[in-house]
Structure formats: structure tokens, C-alpha cells
Enzyme design. Structure first.
Site, PDB file in Angstrom:
ATOM      1  N   GLU A  11       0.893  -1.129  -0.001  1.00 22.61           N
ATOM      2  CA  GLU A  11      -0.043  -0.033   0.076  1.00 22.61           C
ATOM      3  C   GLU A  11       0.795   1.295   0.122  1.00 22.61           C
ATOM      4  O   GLU A  11       0.506   2.194   0.513  1.00 22.61           O
ATOM      5  CB  GLU A  11      -1.185   0.144   1.208  1.00 22.61           C
ATOM      6  CG  GLU A  11      -1.977  -0.977   1.231  1.00 22.61           C
ATOM      7  CD  GLU A  11      -3.061  -0.872   0.173  1.00 22.61           C
ATOM      8  OE1 GLU A  11      -3.060   0.044  -0.716  1.00 22.61           O
ATOM      9  OE2 GLU A  11      -3.447  -1.900  -0.220  1.00 22.61           O
TER      10      GLU A  11
HETATM   11  C1  LIG Z   1       2.736  -9.994   0.245  1.00 17.60           C
HETATM   12  C2  LIG Z   1       2.495  -8.768  -0.467  1.00 17.60           C
HETATM   13  C3  LIG Z   1       1.391  -8.511  -1.054  1.00 17.60           C
HETATM   14  C4  LIG Z   1       1.055  -7.476  -1.939  1.00 17.60           C
HETATM   15  N1  LIG Z   1      -0.174  -7.113  -2.244  1.00 17.60           N
HETATM   16  C5  LIG Z   1      -0.224  -6.243  -3.390  1.00 17.60           C
HETATM   17  C6  LIG Z   1      -1.559  -6.467  -4.015  1.00 17.60           C
HETATM   18  O1  LIG Z   1      -2.572  -6.681  -3.499  1.00 17.60           O
HETATM   19  N2  LIG Z   1      -1.665  -5.337  -5.255  1.00 17.60           N
HETATM   20  C7  LIG Z   1      -0.450  -4.866  -5.675  1.00 17.60           C
HETATM   21  O2  LIG Z   1      -0.751  -4.131  -6.736  1.00 17.60           O
HETATM   22  N3  LIG Z   1       0.602  -4.955  -5.152  1.00 17.60           N
HETATM   23  C8  LIG Z   1       0.832  -5.665  -4.028  1.00 17.60           C
HETATM   24  N4  LIG Z   1       1.883  -5.743  -3.400  1.00 17.60           N
HETATM   25  C9  LIG Z   1       3.167  -5.117  -4.057  1.00 17.60           C
HETATM   26  C10 LIG Z   1       3.398  -4.010  -2.993  1.00 17.60           C
HETATM   27  O3  LIG Z   1       2.579  -3.042  -3.114  1.00 17.60           O
HETATM   28  C11 LIG Z   1       4.845  -3.520  -3.504  1.00 17.60           C
HETATM   29  O4  LIG Z   1       5.736  -4.656  -2.983  1.00 17.60           O
HETATM   30  C12 LIG Z   1       5.527  -2.154  -2.966  1.00 17.60           C
HETATM   31  O5  LIG Z   1       4.413  -1.098  -3.400  1.00 17.60           O
HETATM   32  C13 LIG Z   1       6.755  -1.827  -3.239  1.00 17.60           C
HETATM   33  O6  LIG Z   1       7.151  -2.090  -4.397  1.00 17.60           O
HETATM   34  P1  LIG Z   1       8.437  -2.753  -4.760  1.00 17.60           P
HETATM   35  O7  LIG Z   1       8.376  -4.096  -3.909  1.00 17.60           O
HETATM   36  O8  LIG Z   1       8.656  -3.110  -6.128  1.00 17.60           O
HETATM   37  O9  LIG Z   1       9.524  -2.168  -4.080  1.00 17.60           O
HETATM   38  P2  LIG Z   1      10.427  -0.805  -4.763  1.00 17.60           P
HETATM   39  O10 LIG Z   1       9.374   0.224  -5.146  1.00 17.60           O
HETATM   40  O11 LIG Z   1      11.551  -1.381  -5.652  1.00 17.60           O
HETATM   41  O12 LIG Z   1      11.073  -0.155  -3.469  1.00 17.60           O
HETATM   42  C14 LIG Z   1      12.364  -0.724  -2.890  1.00 17.60           C
HETATM   43  C15 LIG Z   1      12.833  -0.099  -1.865  1.00 17.60           C
HETATM   44  O13 LIG Z   1      13.042   1.529  -2.283  1.00 17.60           O
HETATM   45  C16 LIG Z   1      12.328   2.288  -1.553  1.00 17.60           C
HETATM   46  N5  LIG Z   1      11.931   3.471  -2.617  1.00 17.60           N
HETATM   47  C17 LIG Z   1      11.569   3.315  -3.856  1.00 17.60           C
HETATM   48  N6  LIG Z   1      11.526   4.548  -4.409  1.00 17.60           N
HETATM   49  C18 LIG Z   1      11.564   5.692  -3.395  1.00 17.60           C
HETATM   50  C19 LIG Z   1      11.643   6.856  -3.446  1.00 17.60           C
HETATM   51  N7  LIG Z   1      11.260   7.863  -4.289  1.00 17.60           N
HETATM   52  N8  LIG Z   1      12.165   7.584  -2.578  1.00 17.60           N
HETATM   53  C20 LIG Z   1      12.714   6.699  -1.131  1.00 17.60           C
HETATM   54  N9  LIG Z   1      12.603   5.190  -1.230  1.00 17.60           N
HETATM   55  C21 LIG Z   1      12.098   4.891  -2.478  1.00 17.60           C
HETATM   56  C22 LIG Z   1      11.010   1.920  -1.292  1.00 17.60           C
HETATM   57  O14 LIG Z   1      10.610   2.262   0.092  1.00 17.60           O
HETATM   58  C23 LIG Z   1      11.612   0.352  -0.823  1.00 17.60           C
HETATM   59  O15 LIG Z   1      12.285   0.524   0.496  1.00 17.60           O
HETATM   60  C24 LIG Z   1       2.174  -6.708  -2.495  1.00 17.60           C
HETATM   61  C25 LIG Z   1       3.461  -7.163  -2.040  1.00 17.60           C
HETATM   62  C26 LIG Z   1       3.725  -8.242  -1.035  1.00 17.60           C
HETATM   63  C27 LIG Z   1       5.114  -8.796  -0.960  1.00 17.60           C
END
Ligand SMILES: Cc1cc2nc3c(=O)[nH]c(=O)nc-3n(C[C@H](O)[C@H](O)[C@H](O)COP(=O)(O)OP(=O)(O)OC[C@H]3O[C@@H](n4cnc5c(N)ncnc54)[C@H](O)[C@@H]3O)c2cc1C
Length: 597
Positions: free
Chosen positions: A440
Site C-alpha cells: 500500500e
Molecule cells: C505480500 C505482498 C502483497 C502485496 N499485495 C499487493 C496487491 O494486492 N496489489 C498490488 O498491486 N501490489 C501488491 N504488493 C506489492 C507492493 O505494493 C509493492 O511491493 C510495494 O509497493 C513496493 O514496491 P516494490 O516491491 O517494487 O519495491 P520498490 O518500489 O522497488 O522499492 C524498494 C525500496 O526502495 C524504496 N523507494 C522506492 N522509491 C523511493 C523513493 N522515491 N524515495 C525513497 N525510497 C524509495 C522503497 O521504499 C523500498 O524501500 C504486495 C507485495 C507483497 C510482498
């Protein structure tokens, strides 16, 4: 492990602190609401959570979801619990009666989800997403779509998902590649792959409604070119799921926690879908869903904090280890004392209690704002509620989930080695709650949202409005016992007022600055809001203490603990922000990329 619905504290917060029944009852849609009705709903919710759902928690963790031939099987007991949940009408609680809902306030739904997430986080995610889908469709879909899908979603017959994430698009939804091509009969053909989709496939309902972010062929690049589509697993005819749509689950993730929640890879292989809202305005519609969802994720932090506190406290009263420095007379002949007598353990328990109860106040306050923003008859007041809610949403999501994680870690610490092993069941909570800091919108993204969009974008006006309200409470707090608490809270508010123009000025020269201090600012504003509510709670408890000395006395002690030993964290937060400001004024770089490369 056990769970007792914290009905007494819930009632205190709703009815004594916020006067919730009278507040809600003033809105025309909630004329029927009174304290008795709200209490009945809450007691029933507590019964469902503690008696039906809680027993499925550990088994859900052990068994997890299974993926077999494109289908997902949920753990033992999940289906039965969902059937009972649905039959009791819980999915419809806060939905419009026009679509079969019960038309009750979001505030009650928030209380329900505190207890659901506190008793089975993984299971609660299946119906949890339903509310976001409901509110997106309710506000943005055309009548045709609403008539077909909303009654099924409201009744819980069909569950919903939120399909945003793709392998290359996580926090940055502007990178989404899933395509939607218009077909000639008004619908769209969707192609692409989504990952990490909670509840993307399962055996709880006969149909699943996916809300999908995708790009139209002529869409502008980035987040301005994203549209929202509804893609059902089965295409319905006269309300009955008929033709299998080309949307398939290709696998589920094996993960750290929430084993009972299916985290699915979903393939849209020329799937049929319908546009929700306007082309290229999908993020606005999705944000409607995400804001509701963010409040529920925040309340997850409260639910878990409460459960782990209850269990850590019970354990600390039973576990006998070492002699306490101060011991009651009747224990002088005992070789050792319950660990609850050790100050180190007391401090962890008091911190868990202060954040569980403080988080509850903050979350219910926001839920009341949400109800007001939707139902208050005066447009100006509605706008004021909406603005305050927008400010508090990232705080609820990030601060309360951070505290949930912290509380679960403290609970393991209190259980000692017995907490680290699986047998006692407490370690599951730490594994489960970790995800709430990530999905989220990660907590880092929440902090950026707060400082950039909610504070600096209007030169701090929204925040100053909140600080004015806090000041009013400070001005009317006259009890001598709270002089120090008032002084501490006043200082935090004064610092915040002074910091906003300083940050705003400095960011012109140092564009990194607001991003660097975003996490500190989130906690600082969070503490101002939580301290405000603790001050109000302490005042009421002080007035009522004769009625129930044990409950109100403990409330006052906890408030005092918060002000004396937790709120001082703000001094360090301010110091860190000041350091960044000084570096910026002196032209020193605080970008560490070179050191990290
Ligand atoms: C169990 C689980 C359930 C989920 N359920 C859903 C779902 O129902 N629907 C859905 O669409 N998604 C879902 N997700 C996805 C989830 O919302 C994403 O994993 C999350 O938004 C982060 O994206 P990412 O994993 O690609 O991390 P990234 O975006 O790659 O981020 C990696 C790190 O970099 C940091 N970061 C990135 N950009 C910035 C910035 N500009 N400034 C500072 N820090 C930054 C982040 O905070 C994080 O610490 C789920 C994930 C999991 C693991």
C-alpha cells in the site's frame, strides 16, 4: 496465544473520547445510529474475531495457501470462516443500502478490521480489499458496471483485488506496461503480467473482480497515462458467473509471513475488461481505493499491537525468572519473581500499551473524519474533514505499522527464547506484520507523500490547522497533574510551526532536503497528533477516575508514560532535522551516493 476483544478501551475511545454515536447520528444517513447499536455491532465483531477467526490464525501460518493446477487452496478453516463472515453480513457493513449494504459508518468497519487483523492478518486481507474496490467502483464506475458488480461485492459473494504491481513497476506506477486496447463493443482487451496480487486467486468465492491499472494505446507516458479497468475472473450473465475470462494465476509467492494470504502472479492474456472512470485518470480512481486501504493497513498495526501486548503481558505475569529489585512482602520467601516485576520488561509493556491505545485513538479519529468527509451536510466542513484526513492518512499507514512491527519484536523479546521458537506462536506476528510497512505504498513513500503533497504543497496550511486544534486542547487543559505533558506537547507544536518555513526555504537550494527528513517529519507530526489525543484521553480519565479507578488510573498512567518516556523521541527527531538544515545552510552536501558507490 489468546485474544480478548479490547471492548472496554474501544468504548472509551469511541464514546467517551470522541462522542462517536452523537457525532455520527447528526448525519442524515446515520439517524438510526446510537451507542447501543454501535456497541452491539462491536461486541458481535469481537465474538467473530476471537471465536471464529482467531483459531484459524496459527493453522493458516503452518499450512499456507497451496497452488495446484492454476487454482489456489486456502488453509484449513479459512473457507468456513469466510462463509460465516459473509452470512453475518460483515462485508456489507459500511456499504450503501442501495447496493445491499448496511449503511453503517466507516468507524464501525475500522473497529471490525482492528479485530480481524489482530486475530488473523492473512485471512483479513481477502475481505479487506473488498472495501477499496467497493469505494473505487462506487465513486468512478458507470451505473451499468455498478449494478452488476456492486451488489455482489457488497454481499461478499465475489471478492476483489487491486492489480497495480508489475515486475518493473512497484512504488513507481508510472512504469506500468499492461496494455488495454479498445474493442468494438465498448469493452477493452487487457494484456500483461501483474505480480504480488493479494487474493488474485482463491477458493473463497465463485468469482473474483480484479481492478487493474493499464495503459491505453495512445496514453501519455508515466503516471498521467494510466487507466483503471475492471476485469472479472468469470464474465457474469444476469448476475451469474458464466464464461471464464482470460485472466489466470500463474503462481503464488513463498514468503516471510501472511502464509494464509495468496500472493499471486496474474496473467492477462487478452482478457475482457471495462474502463472505470475516465481514460488516463486511473490513478485518481485507484487512490480512492488505496486511501481506504491505507487506513485499513494502519489499523492492522493497531490490531497486531493489541494482540501481542495482551499475550506478552499474560506471559510476563506467569514467567518466573530472577529476583526483582523491588519485591512485594508476600514474595520474600520466593526464589524468583514474575518477569513483569522487572523494570526492563515493564518498559516494553508500557510502550506497547501506549502505542496500541494511542494508535487506536488516531485510527478511530481518522475513521470519524472519513465518515464526516462523506456524510456531513455542510460542504465546507466536509472539505475540512477531507483535508485533515489526507494529512493523517500517511501517518496512520506508516507510523502505526512501524509500531506494530516494533511491538511484535518487543513481544518476542518478552517471551525470550520461547518467543523465538515457533511453538508459542508469537513470532508469527512479527513475520506477518512486516509486510504492512511495505505494501500500500512503502512507509518511505508515505513519508514523502506527507512532506511533499500534504505539507509543503500548501505551505503547511493543513498542518497549521491541525496544530491550531491541538493548541485549543492545550489551552483548555487545566489539571495541574498534566502541566509537564502540556509543556512537552506545546514544544513539539512550536517546533513544527517553526520548521515548515525553514524546510520550505532550504528545499529551494537543496532539493534533496525534504526527502531526507521525510521519515523524521512523519513521526514528528504523528507524535503531535498522538500526543494531542493522549492529552484529551488523560483529561477525560482524570474526570472519570472515581467511577472505575483501575481502568481510568491505568489510562492516566499510560498517558503519563507516553509524555514522559515516549514523546522525548521528538527531541532527537528535531535534532536530526536541524542537522540537515544546518548542512543545507552551510552548503555541505548530504548526498552520500559517492560513498555508497
Ligand atoms: C505480500 C505482498 C502483497 C502485496 N499485495 C499487493 C496487491 O494486492 N496489489 C498490488 O498491486 N501490489 C501488491 N504488493 C506489492 C507492493 O505494493 C509493492 O511491493 C510495494 O509497493 C513496493 O514496491 P516494490 O516491491 O517494487 O519495491 P520498490 O518500489 O522497488 O522499492 C524498494 C525500496 O526502495 C524504496 N523507494 C522506492 N522509491 C523511493 C523513493 N522515491 N524515495 C525513497 N525510497 C524509495 C522503497 O521504499 C523500498 O524501500 C504486495 C507485495 C507483497 C510482498
Amino acid at each position: 496465544m489468546h485474544y480478548h476483544p479490547p471492548l472496554k478501551d474501544i468504548s472509551f475511545v469511541l464514546f467517551e473520547l470522541f462522542n462517536a454515536a452523537q457525532t455520527l447520528n447528526r448525519y442524515p444517513e446515520f439517524e438510526e445510529i446510537d451507542q447501543d447499536l454501535m456497541s452491539q455491532v462491536i461486541e458481535e465483531a469481537g465474538r467473530f474475531a476471537s471465536e471464529i477467526l482467531f483459531p484459524t490464525n496459527a493453522v493458516g501460518d503452518r499450512e499456507g495457501c497451496r497452488f495446484e493446477n492454476g487454482h489456489v487452496k486456502t488453509p484449513t478453516g479459512f473457507k468456513q470462516a469466510y462463509r460465516q463472515f459473509q452470512e453475518a453480513g460483515w462485508p456489507a457493513l459500511a456499504c450503501d443500502p442501495a447496493y445491499g449494504g448496511q449503511g453503517l459508518p466507516h468507524t464501525l468497519n475500522t473497529v471490525l478490521y482492528e479485530m480481524l487483523t489482530g486475530t488473523n492478518h492473512a485471512w483479513s486481507m481477502f475481505p479487506g480489499l473488498l472495501h477499496g474496490a467497493y469505494s473505487s467502483l462506487y465513486h468512478y464506475a458507470n451505473d451499468e458496471l455498478k449494478d452488476v458488480y456492486l451488489p455482489k461485492i457488497v454481499s461478499g459473494e465475489w471478492l476483489a483485488t487491486m492489480c497495480l504491481t508489475e515486475p518493473q513497476a512497484g512504488s513507481d506506477l508510472g512504469l506500468i506496461r499492461t496494455k488495454a486496447t479498445p474493442a468494438d463493443n465498448g469493452h477493452y482487451i487487457l494484456e500483461g503480467n501483474k505480480i504480488f496480487i493479494s487474493g488474485g486467486e482463491h477458493d473463497l468465492t465463485e468469482n473474483i473482480v480484479h481492478l487493474v491499472l493499464a495503459r491505453l494505446p495512445d496514453a501519455p507516458p508515466g503516471s498521467k497515462g494510466i487507466s483503471l479497468f475492471l476485469v472479472p475472473k468469470f464474465l457474469p450473465e444476469n448476475g451469474v458467473p458464466k464464461v471464464r475470462n482470460a485472466v489466470h494465476c500463474t503462481g503464488i509467492e513463498h514468503k516471510m509471513g501472511i502464509h494464509g494470504s495468496a500472493t499471486c502472479s496474474i496473467q492477462f492474456d487478452q482478457a475482457t475488461g471495462w474502463l472505470v472512470g475516465e481514460p488516463n485518470k486511473g490513478l485518481a480512481a485507484m487512490f480512492k481505493m488505496m486511501n481506504a486501504a491505507r487506513l485499513l493497513v494502519g489499523i492492522n498495526g493497531v490490531g497486531v499491537s493489541e494482540t501481542v501486548y495482551q499475550n506478552a503481558l499474560a506471559y510476563a505475569k506467569e514467567r518466573i525468572q530472577m529476583r526483582a529489585a523491588t519485591r512485594p512482602e508476600n514474595r520474600h520467601s520466593e526464589p524468583a519473581d514474575p518477569i513483569v516485576m522487572h523494570p526492563a520488561i515493564q518498559r516494553m509493556l508500557m510502550s506497547q500499551k501506549a502505542y496500541a491505545e494511542g494508535g487506536r485513538m488516531l485510527a478511530y479519529y481518522s475513521a470519524l473524519l472519513l465518515d464526516g468527509a462523506e456524510h456531513h451536510p455542510d460542504e465546507q466542513i466536509k472539505a475540512h474533514f477531507e483535508s485533515e484526513l489526507a494529512l493523517l492518512t500517511p501517518i496512520i499507514k506508516a507510523m502505526l505499522t512501524d509500531q506494530g512491527f516494533e511491538a511484535a519484536g518487543q513481544a518476542i523479546q518478552i517471551f525470550g527464547g520461547h518467543g523465538y521458537i515457533q511453538e508459542t506462536g508469537i513470532e508469527q506476528y512479527l513475520r506477518d506484520i512486516k509486510i504492512a510497512q511495505i505494501y500500500e505504498g512503502t512507509n518511505e513513500i508515505q513519508a514523502i507523500d506527507l512532506i511533499m503533497r500534504k505539507i509543503l504543497a500548501d505551505n503547511g496550511q493543513r498542518l497549521f490547522n491541525l496544530l491550531d486544534q491541538i493548541q485549543e486542547t492545550i489551552n483548555t487543559t487545566t489539571q495541574p497533574a498534566f502541566v509537564n505533558s502540556v509543556a512537552a506537547l506545546t514544544q513539539v507544536c512550536q517546533h513544527l510551526r517553526a520548521l515548515i518555513p525553514a524546510i520550505s526555504d532550504a528545499s529551494r537550494q537543496s532539493p534533496d532536503l525534504p526527502y531526507q527528513i521525510a521519515p523524521e517529519m512523519l513521526r514528528l507530526v504523528g507524535h503531535a497528533a498522538m500526543g494531542w489525543l493522549w492529552l484529551k484521553a488523560a483529561t477525560i480519565a482524570d474526570e472519570q477516575k472515581e467511577k472505575d479507578p483501575a481502568f481510568y488510573g491505568s489510562k492516566i498512567d499510560t498517558a503519563q508514560y507516553y509524555f514522559d518516556f515516549i514523546l522525548p523521541e521528538t527531541r532527537q527527531l528535531i535534532q536530526v532535522i536541524d542537522q540537515y538544515l544546518i548542512h543545507s545552510q552551510q552548503g555541505h552536501s548530504t548526498n552520500y551516493l559517492d560513498s555508497l558507490m
